[in-house]
Scaffold this active site. Structure first.
Site: not given
Ligand code: NAP
Length: 465
Positions: A137, A162, A234-235, A268
């Site tokens: 994002n 990602a 950071e979720l 987020c």
């Molecule tokens: P995501 O699906 O969790 O992906 C984030 C990263 O994690 C990607 O590199 C993804 O790889 C990897 N990943 C996914 N499943 C995994 C697993 N089981 N084991 C290891 N790595 C894994 O999240 P997203 O949809 O890209 O991003 C949106 C989320 O991020 C939202 O919930 C948002 O709130 C959160 N976010 C939080 C912050 C913060 O600072 N708190 C900032 C920005 C975003 P792949 O792409 O290869 O699946």
């Protein structure tokens, strides 16, 4: 998920990449390990010079990388340019401040004497190669806010970005190489999420940081827990935005629109739940809904666009489900509520800016994160009810409150269960302020001194009297 650039504005696959095989991953891990042995001995001046050079190059590349970001994940071009500029600023901030943030810390003379030492201090030493699992994002910013402090502390970085932003991921590796970092200091691993487990278990990886969804956080934390490795998570977030009667309601409503829709609503720290005191509910709602409905949804490469497409088709489907669920359970759709009708937007993953009123705890959107331009409105009878609704969430990333009343402000600061409380403004990260959450929003902090010390070994040095 295939590793590919798929333009969310058109649904077209523009480039695909083969994931690295086990040998290629091994080669990069060995390189990171070797690089760390040497890089850890460098001084702050050398590290700062490298990071400042990266900042200069990033600024020079701004227009080009912004276009790549927009094509890979759909944010409006102006926002992508602003992201690049913000990264350069954070790199310079850490180049300027790391030495002072990591300076030796001395207990008081009385405590040193009491411990039986002639002298004692804490030295912050680097941990080693840090694995960063990052989301799409803010595909530059999320990486830079881990990489700048990690590199200034003397760690080296491995980025698993990602799968839908591979070109931005490769750009970052190349940027660091051009800035002069020695081989292995910062590498991009083009791998899918299934490869993370084995990489994290490798003894050469010292720690990990993950920004992403709850599910990804849980699985990385489980592996890291098994291996006893430090993590920062950071979720997700579902930040409250509370408006009290003493607030400047017009300004609150205007800010609410940006706070909800920045980055096409996929942030987020976007405000997602709008909790408005009953005395100003109607005035706020009228102004907020009118402004949401006026936003221009369209091609993110068009400078006049406010809201581009969602980054993935699945992301839009998830958002549609949340809105449909709320609607079926009695929420009122005050604007939006579906895909835009314009024919030229039909191929992209667009969704209209949407406001839902009458949201109740039984609706999924009350507990889940709406990752797109959808706002949930609540009416609160008084401050206690506003606080109760605000804290009735599994998340606790940040929060926004609008009030001119000092006593109310103190109550919010004392009682909101969140990693940040922003008063009369919207949440925004800044390199000098720690960033992170509580509850299911994760743990640990990024940015500021807190962020750079997360991946350091705080070493006690005690010298006998
Ligand atoms: P995501 O699906 O969790 O992906 C984030 C990263 O994690 C990607 O590199 C993804 O790889 C990897 N990943 C996914 N499943 C995994 C697993 N089981 N084991 C290891 N790595 C894994 O999240 P997203 O949809 O890209 O991003 C949106 C989320 O991020 C939202 O919930 C948002 O709130 C959160 N976010 C939080 C912050 C913060 O600072 N708190 C900032 C920005 C975003 P792949 O792409 O290869 O699946």
């Amino acid at each position: 998920m295939p590793i590919a650039t798929v333009n969310p504005a058109t649904g077209e696959t523009l480039r695909t990449f083969q994931p690295l095989d086990a040998d290629a991953v091994e080669e990069r891990l060995a390189r990171a390990h070797r690089a760390f042995q040497e890089y850890r001995t460098t001084g702050f001046d050398e590290r700062a010079e490298l990071l400042r050079r990266a900042a200069d190059l990033l600024e020079r590349d701004r227009d080009e990388i912004a276009r790549t970001i927009t094509i890979e994940m759909g944010k409006p071009l102006g926002a992508a340019r602003a992201e690049a500029a913000k990264c350069a600023k954070a790199m310079r901030w850490y180049a300027d401040h790391a030495e002072e943030l990591l300076a030796d810390e001395r207990p008081s003379a009385a405590d040193i004497k009491d411990s039986g030492a002639s002298t004692a201090y804490v030295r912050y030493r680097p941990l080693g190669p840090v694995l960063a699992v990052m989301p799409w994002n803010f595909p530059l910013w999320q990486v830079v806010r881990f990489a700048a402090p990690a590199l200034m502390a003397g760690n080296v970085g491995l980025l698993k970005h990602a799968s839908n932003v591979p070109q931005t991921a490769l750009y970052l590796e190349e940027l660091m190489r051009r800035a002069g970092y020695r081989e292995g200091c910062f590498q991009t691993l083009l791998v899918g999420s299934r490869a993370v487990d084995a990489i994290l278990r490798d003894p050469r990886i010292a720690a990990a940081t993950l920004t992403g969804s709850e599910g990804a956080g849980r699985s990385v934390a489980a592996v890291a827990g098994d291996e006893i490795k430090k993590t920062v998570l950071e979720l997700g977030g579902s930040d409250p935005f509370v408006v009290m009667p003493s607030a400047d309601v017009a300004r609150a409503a205007q800010t609410a629109v940006t706070a909800r829709t920045q980055n096409n609503g996929q942030s987020c720290i976007a405000a997602k739940r709008f909790i408005v005191h009953t005395d100003v509910y109607d005035a706020f709602t009228e102004a907020f809904v009118a402004a949401m409905a006026r936003l221009r949804v369209g091609d993110p490469l068009d400078e006049a666009t406010d809201i581009g497409p969602l980054a993935t088709e699945q992301g839009r489907a998830d958002l549609e489900e949340l809105v449909d669920d709320a609607r079926e359970r009695g929420a009122t759709v005050l604007c939006g509520g579906g895909r835009p009708r314009a024919e030229e937007l039909a191929a992209g993953w667009y969704y209209e800016p949407t406001v839902l009123a009458g949201v109740t705890p039984g609706m999924r959107i009350h507990r889940e994160e709406a990752f797109g331009p959808v706002a949930a409105l609540y009416r609160a009878a008084d401050l206690d009810e506003a606080l109760r609704i605000a804290n009735d969430s599994p998340f606790g990333l940040s929060s926004n409150v609008w009030t001119e009343d000092e006593a109310e402000r103190e109550r919010f600061v004392a009682e909101l269960a969140a990693g940040g409380v922003y008063v009369n403004g919207m949440t925004a990260s800044h390199p000098a302020m720690p960033f992170g959450g509580v509850k299911r929003s994760g743990y640990g902090r990024e940015l500021a001194g807190h962020g750079i010390r997360e991946f350091c070994n705080a070493t006690t040095v005690w010298i006998s009297a």
